[in-house]
Write a protein that holds these residues in place. Structure first.
Motif: not given
Ligand code: NDP
Length: 241
Positions: A177, A35-36, A11, A82, A180, A151, A85, A15, A105-106
Motif C-alpha cells: 500500500p 495489546g491494545s 482489530t 498485516n 492510506i 517490508k 509497527i 487490518g 514485528t513486520n
Molecule cells: P496500525 O498502527 O493502525 O495498526 C497496527 C496493527 O498491528 C494493530 O492492530 C496492532 O495491534 C498490530 N500489532 C502491532 N504489533 C503487534 C504484535 N507484536 N503482535 C500482534 N499485533 C501487533 O497500522 P496500519 O493499519 O496503519 O497498518 C497496517 C499494515 O499496513 C502495517 O503492516 C503497515 O506497515 C502497513 N502499511 C500501512 C500504511 C498506511 O498508510 N497506514 C502504508 C503502507 C503499509 P494493537 O491494536 O494491539 O496495537
C-alpha cells in the motif's frame, strides 16, 4: 463450511477493514491484536468477530494463538500478515532495539505465522497467504532503514514461499500500500496532507477499503493461479517494474 481467515493486527486500522471485508465475503474471521485492549473490545462488540491476543513477534506465543484459533474456529485457510509497527529514525542515530523490534514485528512475524499454518495448508491442499508490505519497502524512505528493510524482506519471503507451495494449492502474494487514510494520516495538518496528496497521481489518499478489496480478491478460491506477485495499491505514487 466457510473458510477460516486470520488477520494479524486485525482489530484496528487497515487490518480491521480487512477483517470486516473478509467477514462480509463469508469467511469466519479471527482478528489478532498485540495489546491494545480497548480497540479490540470495541471491534468485537461492533462486528462479532472473535479476537485473539498474541504477539506475532514471538514464535511460541504465535503457535499457541494459532492452536487456539484452530480449536475454536477450525483450521486456518487464509492468513493476512498485516501487523506492523514503525520505529523511525536515521540510521546514524538508530538504537539496536528500533531495528530489532521492527524486523521482529513486520518480517519475522511472517515466518512465525506462516510456519505454524503451512503444514496444515499443505496437507489440506489449500491456502492463501497475503503479506501487507509497503511502498516504502519498494522505494526506500528517509528515517526508515528498519521498516524499509522489513517490508522489502517480505517481498522476497513472498516469492520464495510461493515457489515452495505452488504445487500444493497454496498461493502467497504481497500487497504494497501507499499512503492510506488511517487515523494517524488523517490527523496530519491540512497543509502537510495537501502536499502528500499532490504526490499521488490519482489525486487522493488511499482508503483501507482499497487494500481490503485486494485482499478479498487474492483470498478467493478462484485466485489459485495468482501467486508470488506484489500488488501496488498506491494511486500510482510509485510504479514498480
Ligand atoms: P496500525 O498502527 O493502525 O495498526 C497496527 C496493527 O498491528 C494493530 O492492530 C496492532 O495491534 C498490530 N500489532 C502491532 N504489533 C503487534 C504484535 N507484536 N503482535 C500482534 N499485533 C501487533 O497500522 P496500519 O493499519 O496503519 O497498518 C497496517 C499494515 O499496513 C502495517 O503492516 C503497515 O506497515 C502497513 N502499511 C500501512 C500504511 C498506511 O498508510 N497506514 C502504508 C503502507 C503499509 P494493537 O491494536 O494491539 O496495537
Amino acid at each position: 463450511m466457510a473458510r477460516v481467515a486470520l488477520v494479524t493486527g486485525g482489530t484496528r486500522g487497515i487490518g480491521a477493514t480487512i477483517s470486516t471485508a473478509l467477514q462480509a465475503a463469508g469467511y469466519r474471521v479471527a482478528a489478532n491484536y498485540g495489546g491494545s485492549e480497548e480497540p479490540a473490545r470495541k471491534f468485537h462488540s461492533q462486528t462479532g468477530i472473535q479476537t485473539y491476543k498474541f504477539s506475532v513477534a514471538d514464535y511460541a506465543a504465535t503457535g499457541e494463538g494459532i492452536a487456539r484459533i484452530g480449536k475454536e474456529l477450525g483450521p486456518i485457510d487464509v492468513v493476512v500478515n498485516n501487523a506492523g509497527i514503525t520505529r523511525d529514525g536515521f540510521l546514524h542515530r538508530m538504537k539496536p532495539e528500533q531495528w530489532s523490534e521492527v524486523i521482529a514485528t513486520n518480517l519475522s512475524s511472517c515466518f512465525n505465522v506462516s510456519r505454524h499454518v503451512i503444514e496444515g495448508m499443505r496437507e489440506r491442499g489449500f491456502g492463501r497467504i497475503v503479506n501487507i508490505s509497503s511502498i516504502n519497502g519498494q522505494k526506500g524512505q528517509f528515517g526508515q532503514t528498519n521498516y524499509s528493510a522489513a517490508k522489502a524482506g517480505m517481498l522476497g519471503f513472498t516469492r520464495a514461499l510461493a515457489l515452495e507451495n505452488a504445487s500444493r494449492g497454496i498461493t502467497v502474494n504481497a500487497i504494497a500500500p501507499g499512503y492510506i487514510k488511517t487515523e494517524m494520516v488523517a490527523a496530519m495538518p491540512a497543509e502537510q496532507l495537501a502536499k502528500v496528496v499532490a504526490t499521488i497521481p490519482v489525486g487522493r489518499l488511499g482508503e483501507a477499503s482499497d487494500v481490503a478489496r485486494c485482499v478479498v480478491f487474492l483470498a478467493a478460491d478462484e485466485a489459485g493461479f495468482i501467486t508470488g506477485a506484489t500488488f501496488t495499491v498506491n494511486g500510482a505514487q510509485y510504479i514498480a517494474a
